[in-house]
Design a protein around this motif. Structure first.
Motif, PDB file in Angstrom:
ATOM      1  N   LEU A  72      48.164  -5.259   2.181  1.00 27.16           N
ATOM      2  CA  LEU A  72      48.042  -5.991   0.920  1.00 27.16           C
ATOM      3  C   LEU A  72      47.233  -7.271   1.076  1.00 27.16           C
ATOM      4  O   LEU A  72      47.084  -7.820   2.166  1.00 27.16           O
ATOM      5  CB  LEU A  72      49.423  -6.342   0.362  1.00 27.16           C
ATOM      6  N   ALA A  73      46.732  -7.722  -0.063  1.00 21.17           N
ATOM      7  CA  ALA A  73      46.165  -9.066  -0.215  1.00 21.17           C
ATOM      8  C   ALA A  73      46.554  -9.536  -1.604  1.00 21.17           C
ATOM      9  O   ALA A  73      46.546  -8.751  -2.561  1.00 21.17           O
ATOM     10  CB  ALA A  73      44.656  -9.055  -0.049  1.00 21.17           C
ATOM     11  N   CYS A  93      46.990 -12.329   3.058  1.00 18.65           N
ATOM     12  CA  CYS A  93      46.826 -10.901   3.318  1.00 18.65           C
ATOM     13  C   CYS A  93      47.679 -10.550   4.526  1.00 18.65           C
ATOM     14  O   CYS A  93      48.030 -11.408   5.333  1.00 18.65           O
ATOM     15  CB  CYS A  93      45.362 -10.523   3.550  1.00 18.65           C
ATOM     16  N   GLY A  94      48.012  -9.292   4.636  1.00 19.15           N
ATOM     17  CA  GLY A  94      48.840  -8.860   5.750  1.00 19.15           C
ATOM     18  C   GLY A  94      49.459  -7.513   5.473  1.00 19.15           C
ATOM     19  O   GLY A  94      48.866  -6.676   4.804  1.00 19.15           O
ATOM     20  N   ALA A 127      39.992  -8.057   2.349  1.00 23.18           N
ATOM     21  CA  ALA A 127      41.063  -8.518   3.226  1.00 23.18           C
ATOM     22  C   ALA A 127      42.232  -7.544   3.310  1.00 23.18           C
ATOM     23  O   ALA A 127      42.909  -7.469   4.335  1.00 23.18           O
ATOM     24  CB  ALA A 127      41.569  -9.882   2.750  1.00 23.18           C
ATOM     25  N   ALA A 128      42.480  -6.790   2.237  1.00 21.15           N
ATOM     26  CA  ALA A 128      43.667  -5.931   2.204  1.00 21.15           C
ATOM     27  C   ALA A 128      43.743  -4.942   3.367  1.00 21.15           C
ATOM     28  O   ALA A 128      44.814  -4.751   3.947  1.00 21.15           O
ATOM     29  CB  ALA A 128      43.737  -5.191   0.863  1.00 21.15           C
ATOM     30  N   ILE A 321      42.968   0.026  -2.998  1.00 18.78           N
ATOM     31  CA  ILE A 321      43.640   0.097  -4.297  1.00 18.78           C
ATOM     32  C   ILE A 321      43.547  -1.285  -4.949  1.00 18.78           C
ATOM     33  O   ILE A 321      44.084  -2.256  -4.414  1.00 18.78           O
ATOM     34  CB  ILE A 321      45.115   0.516  -4.151  1.00 18.78           C
ATOM     35  N   ASP A 322      42.830  -1.357  -6.055  1.00 13.00           N
ATOM     36  CA  ASP A 322      42.581  -2.626  -6.736  1.00 13.00           C
ATOM     37  C   ASP A 322      43.524  -2.727  -7.932  1.00 13.00           C
ATOM     38  O   ASP A 322      43.398  -1.991  -8.904  1.00 13.00           O
ATOM     39  CB  ASP A 322      41.121  -2.689  -7.188  1.00 13.00           C
ATOM     40  N   MET A 323      44.473  -3.653  -7.865  1.00  8.93           N
ATOM     41  CA  MET A 323      45.462  -3.790  -8.925  1.00  8.93           C
ATOM     42  C   MET A 323      44.867  -4.302 -10.229  1.00  8.93           C
ATOM     43  O   MET A 323      45.476  -4.144 -11.297  1.00  8.93           O
ATOM     44  CB  MET A 323      46.588  -4.734  -8.479  1.00  8.93           C
TER      45      MET A 323
END
Length: 326
Positions: A72-73, A93-94, A127-128, A321-323
């Protein structure tokens, strides 16, 4: 909030978009509004419970944690009492590790989680995937494989999310890199720093005797029993795709001074170890030593299509995956 749930194992169609309550942080926790996640090969294997014995950890009949995803980011939107590591408004991010839950608009994680502030110059989408491809590849190459300057490294599955990161990391560590991928991806892996390329459809790298100090099979399509002939004396075969055969080979070769097979479950490492890797990688991304390769971006409501693409085995780099889409 919108979230993807997986209440049984199977094909991508088991993934369903639902409305769920937005989680709120307790003491020592942070709430993150997720802007981007990633659909990874590990995610699809978890969706299928592959290998079968993974059910002992994931849940035997169905996933213990119904919201999949780990990478995720996003932005910290709320913090619980006592949190000092992050503040509201921080871009981070992480990964969520065994908590999963990254296929959602919000997630709550402990502040000690494997998380860092967003590297300068990177978008959320860039970054995700770091916690999947780059963190896994760095741990395997450096900690598990012990790659150093002058080593001859072969990367099988070099055009995927792990592979594209592994090429760049191995080069940074001073290795000579041979990339195995389809002909369509030769130019891409060479542009990332590979010294040589093997066409996976026309050449069998396991038939090249005594050529490599380390083989990193990012996709698990080879086997140590055959690949060991391509290794030099004392060479290492490392693979993040667990199978019973690999587990047995690791046990059999662990105490020998000869060629060895090795596996590690990076997602189950203590968070402080993953955070050390993240902080090592951060300046490499900020200075452009490592770049995130993104092939496709999907909105959350097209997660089934994203998983079908990953399952096809033709993924180039990362699937994000772009929210914000959709």
């Amino acid at each position: 909030m919108k979230a993807i749930v997986c209440t049984k194992y199977g094909a991508p169609e088991v993934l369903k978009l639902v409305d769920m309550p937005t989680p709120t942080p307790k003491s020592g926790e942070v709430q993150i509004e997720i802007h981007a996640s990633a659909a990874t090969r590990a995610d699809t294997m978890i969706r299928r419970a592959d290998p079968f014995f993974a059910r002992l950890v994931l849940g035997f009949w169905r996933p213990k944690r119904p919201i999949p995803g780990t990478a995720l980011a996003g932005v910290v939107r709320s913090v619980g009492a006592g949190v000092t590591r992050f503040q509201i408004g921080d871009q981070v991010c992480g990964e969520t590790g065994m908590l999963f839950s990254a296929y959602a608009q919000y997630v709550v994680v402990p502040e000690t989680s494997a998380m860092m502030h967003l590297p300068d110059g990177l978008s959320m989408q860039q970054a995700a995937p770091i916690s999947d491809g780059a963190v896994t590849s760095y741990h395997f190459l450096k900690s598990v494989g012990g790659v150093g300057a002058g080593d001859r490294v072969l990367i099988n599955g070099a055009s995927g999310g792990l592979g594209t990161a592994a090429i760049q990391i191995a080069k940074h560590l001073g290795a000579h890199v041979t990339a195995v991928c389809s002909a369509d991806n030769h130019d891409m892996v060479l542009s990332l720093g590979a010294n040589a390329v093997i066409d996976r459809k026309t050449q069998d790298f396991t038939k090249t005797n005594n050529a490599y100090d380390l083989i990193f099979d990012t996709v698990g399509t080879s086997r140590f029993a055959r690949a060991k002939y391509a290794l030099r004396k004392g060479g290492r075969y490392i693979c993040p795709v667990l199978s019973l055969g690999l587990l047995l080979q690791q046990m059999r070769t662990s105490k020998s001074g000869g060629k060895r097979a090795k596996f590690a479950a990076v997602g189950m490492l203590p968070h402080d170890q993953i955070n050390e890797i993240l902080m090592t990688l951060k300046p490499l991304f900020e200075t452009g030593v490592i770049k995130t390769v993104i092939e496709k971006t999907y909105p959350l409501d097209e997660i089934v299509a994203a998983h079908h693409h990953v399952d096809s085995g033709r993924k180039r780099g990362n699937v994000v995956i772009d929210m914000a889409q959709g």
